[in-house]
Enzyme design. Structure first.
Site, PDB file in Angstrom:
ATOM      1  N   SER A  43      16.533 101.927 135.352  1.00 48.28           N
ATOM      2  CA  SER A  43      17.945 101.619 135.591  1.00 48.28           C
ATOM      3  C   SER A  43      18.201 100.175 135.987  1.00 48.28           C
ATOM      4  O   SER A  43      19.341  99.714 135.927  1.00 48.28           O
ATOM      5  CB  SER A  43      18.518 102.548 136.655  1.00 48.28           C
ATOM      6  OG  SER A  43      17.969 102.270 137.924  1.00 48.28           O
ATOM      7  N   LYS A 116      19.792  99.611 143.487  1.00 47.02           N
ATOM      8  CA  LYS A 116      20.820  99.080 142.584  1.00 47.02           C
ATOM      9  C   LYS A 116      21.267  97.720 143.108  1.00 47.02           C
ATOM     10  O   LYS A 116      20.823  97.249 144.150  1.00 47.02           O
ATOM     11  CB  LYS A 116      22.035 100.017 142.520  1.00 47.02           C
ATOM     12  CG  LYS A 116      21.738 101.469 142.198  1.00 47.02           C
ATOM     13  CD  LYS A 116      21.303 101.697 140.762  1.00 47.02           C
ATOM     14  CE  LYS A 116      20.996 103.161 140.519  1.00 47.02           C
ATOM     15  NZ  LYS A 116      20.457 103.397 139.154  1.00 47.02           N
TER      16      LYS A 116
END
Length: 275
Positions: A43, A116
């Site tokens: 990701s 993230k």
């Protein structure tokens, strides 16, 4: 003169004490200063690759319940261990993350660790339009960054296959994704990847509440993040107290299914700064 038995007994006791002290020091080090973290998914490509190993800087943002160890798979829950610090969305010795920081945090619902990039700060309005990030009504700056390529093959311990913009690609083929250089308000620049047009490329306007942050993955079409609400299985807004720490540098990296497979080590990523 002491007997051999008593000497051996004393030696065993000293060994046990040494091991206990070492474990206590290691636990203190992990709880207060740095936490090891393996990258399990794609990701955050190409900033972070599957198999990258890093230490999370816990004192970058101070301490909250999330600073305690949490391993859901074996029933170790940070909220239970450090429940006294949970519930007020505050931190001890706290400082706030900056836009563009790469952060490890606890998922607000599941408690799992995620990594993230912070793009939305408290009070910001965030939206995706045709794959372009907009912050407070203004599109971020994008520049062409070439093409990111990787081999179509199982990656990491989970053995997942990468998604490709030029797919379908057979085993051993070259998997390609468009790379763009994104510059956030404040000047932080980093690469992002594009695979295809997905439902998270166009969203409504997210108004980030006070005391919360908005996170996205750099591999924009292959990331579960704040663009999807918690009720739909996403991350949603992340409370300040859920931050674990900032990821500053990759310490070690392996492209194989085990860190002991030395022929798969990526030496060019050892001690690589995270941008």
């Amino acid at each position: 003169m002491a007997s051999d038995a008593s000497t051996k007994s004393g030696g065993v006791l000293e060994t046990i004490k040494t091991v206990v002290y070492a474990l206590l020091i290691a636990g203190l080090f992990r709880s207060l200063l740095f936490q090891p973290f393996w990258i399990p998914s794609g990701s955050m490509k190409d900033t972070l690759l599957i198999g990258d190993f890093l230490f999370v800087n816990k004192f970058a943002y101070g301490y909250s319940y999330a600073s305690c160890p949490s391993i859901p798979a074996v029933g170790i829950d940070a909220k239970k261990i450090c429940a006294v610090f949970d519930g007020e969305n505050k931190r001890l010795f706290g400082s706030e993350p900056e836009r563009g920081d790469v952060v490890v945090f606890r998922h607000p619902v599941t408690g799992a660790d995620f990594i993230k990039r912070v793009v939305g700060l408290p009070g910001d309005k965030v939206q995706m339009k045709n794959g372009v990030l907009h912050i407070n009504g203004t599109a971020v700056k994008l520049e062409h960054g070439g093409v990111f390529t990787e081999t179509m093959a199982p990656q990491g311990p989970q053995g997942g296959l990468p998604r490709c913009e030029n797919g379908p690609v057979g085993q051993g083929g070259q998997c390609e994704k468009t790379r763009l250089i994104e510059t956030l308000p404040g000047g932080v620049s980093h690469s992002i990847l594009n695979i295809d047009n997905s439902f998270v490329d166009n969203t409504g306007v997210f108004s980030v509440p006070q005391g919360h942050y908005f996170f996205v993955g750099d591999n924009r079409d292959n990331s579960t993040d704040s663009r999807v609400t918690q009720s739909r299985g996403g991350v949603g807004f992340v409370p300040y107290e859920n931050l674990i720490g900032r990821a500053d540098r990759v310490m070690f990296s392996s492209a194989g299914r085990s860190m002991f497979a030395f022929w798969t080590w990526r030496s060019d990523r050892f001690f690589k700064a995270i941008e």
